[in-house]
Write a protein that holds these residues in place. Structure first.
Motif, PDB file in Angstrom:
ATOM      1  N   ARG A 137      35.445 -30.612 -13.785  1.00  0.00           N
ATOM      2  CA  ARG A 137      34.415 -31.644 -13.807  1.00  0.00           C
ATOM      3  C   ARG A 137      33.111 -31.042 -14.315  1.00  0.00           C
ATOM      4  NH1 ARG A 137      36.879 -31.871  -8.891  1.00  0.00           N
ATOM      5  NH2 ARG A 137      35.078 -30.876  -7.923  1.00  0.00           N
ATOM      6  N   ALA A 138      32.195 -31.920 -14.705  1.00  0.00           N
ATOM      7  CA  ALA A 138      30.891 -31.480 -15.209  1.00  0.00           C
ATOM      8  C   ALA A 138      29.788 -32.071 -14.352  1.00  0.00           C
ATOM      9  CB  ALA A 138      30.711 -31.894 -16.661  1.00  0.00           C
ATOM     10  N   ASP A 150      27.866 -32.783 -19.505  1.00  0.00           N
ATOM     11  CA  ASP A 150      28.945 -33.400 -20.264  1.00  0.00           C
ATOM     12  C   ASP A 150      28.574 -33.576 -21.733  1.00  0.00           C
ATOM     13  OD1 ASP A 150      26.962 -35.179 -19.674  1.00  0.00           O
ATOM     14  OD2 ASP A 150      28.276 -36.860 -19.225  1.00  0.00           O
ATOM     15  N   GLN A 151      27.369 -33.124 -22.096  1.00  0.00           N
ATOM     16  CA  GLN A 151      26.905 -33.211 -23.480  1.00  0.00           C
ATOM     17  C   GLN A 151      27.029 -31.857 -24.166  1.00  0.00           C
ATOM     18  OE1 GLN A 151      26.067 -36.244 -24.667  1.00  0.00           O
ATOM     19  NE2 GLN A 151      26.483 -37.046 -22.613  1.00  0.00           N
ATOM     20  N   PRO A 163      32.924 -30.029 -25.680  1.00  0.00           N
ATOM     21  CA  PRO A 163      32.173 -30.281 -24.446  1.00  0.00           C
ATOM     22  C   PRO A 163      32.238 -29.066 -23.527  1.00  0.00           C
ATOM     23  CG  PRO A 163      33.449 -32.215 -25.029  1.00  0.00           C
ATOM     24  CD  PRO A 163      33.853 -31.131 -26.000  1.00  0.00           C
ATOM     25  N   ALA A 205      32.292 -28.430 -20.349  1.00  0.00           N
ATOM     26  CA  ALA A 205      33.247 -28.383 -19.237  1.00  0.00           C
ATOM     27  C   ALA A 205      34.661 -28.134 -19.754  1.00  0.00           C
ATOM     28  CB  ALA A 205      33.196 -29.677 -18.436  1.00  0.00           C
ATOM     29  N   ASP A 206      35.013 -28.730 -20.887  1.00  0.00           N
ATOM     30  CA  ASP A 206      36.337 -28.496 -21.466  1.00  0.00           C
ATOM     31  C   ASP A 206      36.495 -27.036 -21.869  1.00  0.00           C
ATOM     32  OD1 ASP A 206      36.675 -31.174 -21.110  1.00  0.00           O
ATOM     33  OD2 ASP A 206      36.619 -31.701 -23.236  1.00  0.00           O
TER      34      ASP A 206
END
Length: 203
Positions: free
Chosen positions: A60-61, A66-67, A90, A92-93
């Motif tokens: 999760r972010a 998340d940007q 992204p 978090a990814d």
């Protein structure tokens, strides 16, 4: 030729010239720079022949993370998101992939699997990217992870560990995006190293 027709022809000839003379100045094109966020463990160890299998859930972010734009702190304490310098994916990814590779290279689990797997697993790691920023006034980059390790059971999971490992890395003077990205990547590597130490006793 009538006067009205002469005026019409004069206006028609003048329109292309007017269109070519724009009063709005053209903005120079600025190419967006993209940086990978993938810290790697210094050495890779083989997985044990026997051991526990770890499932890592999707990271999760925290709000704002998340940007893709690189985030930094201004001297007044406000945050800035760079529109022309961003992560290649992204954050978090990318951080989730970094955690998978890092713990895989640590050689402490017999296997690391993803959600949707049909394989049996013993432990579940839930993670969140809680911080990733370049603090220019302090000359450092910071990264943080919030993690919960759960032991799967038939009647529900049992929480084995909760940790919030953090990392810091020096940030060179100035506001070069490449320096900020490199420092944040190094800080994330420190945070993941702390996560490795937190889960190691349960492997």
């Amino acid at each position: 030729m009538t006067q009205n027709r002469r005026q019409f022809l004069t206006l028609a000839l003048a329109l292309p010239a007017l269109g070519a003379c724009s009063v709005i100045p053209e903005r120079p094109y600025v190419e967006t720079s993209r940086f990978p966020l993938l810290p790697r463990r210094a050495s890779a160890m083989p997985a044990p022949a026997r051991g526990k299998v770890l499932l890592i859930r999707m990271m999760r972010a925290a709000p704002g993370l998340d940007q893709r734009g690189l985030r930094s702190l201004r001297p007044d304490g406000t945050e800035k998101a760079d529109y022309y310098a961003e992560w290649a994916s992204p954050p978090a990814d990318a951080a989730e992939e970094a955690v998978r590779r890092w713990l895989g290279d640590a050689g402490i689990f017999a296997g690391i699997v993803s959600p949707g797997t049909r394989a049996n697993y013993d432990l579940v790691l839930e993670i969140e990217l809680s911080e990733l920023i370049a603090d220019t006034p302090r000359g450092e980059a910071r990264a943080g992870i919030a993690a919960v390790l759960v032991q799967e059971a038939a009647l529900g999971g049992k929480v084995l560990m909760q940790a919030t490992p953090r990392g810091r890395a020096p940030l060179p003077p100035g506001e070069r995006a490449a320096d900020q990205a490199a420092a944040m990547t190094a800080a994330l590597g420190q945070a993941i190293a702390g996560l490795e130490e937190a889960v190691r006793p349960y492997a």
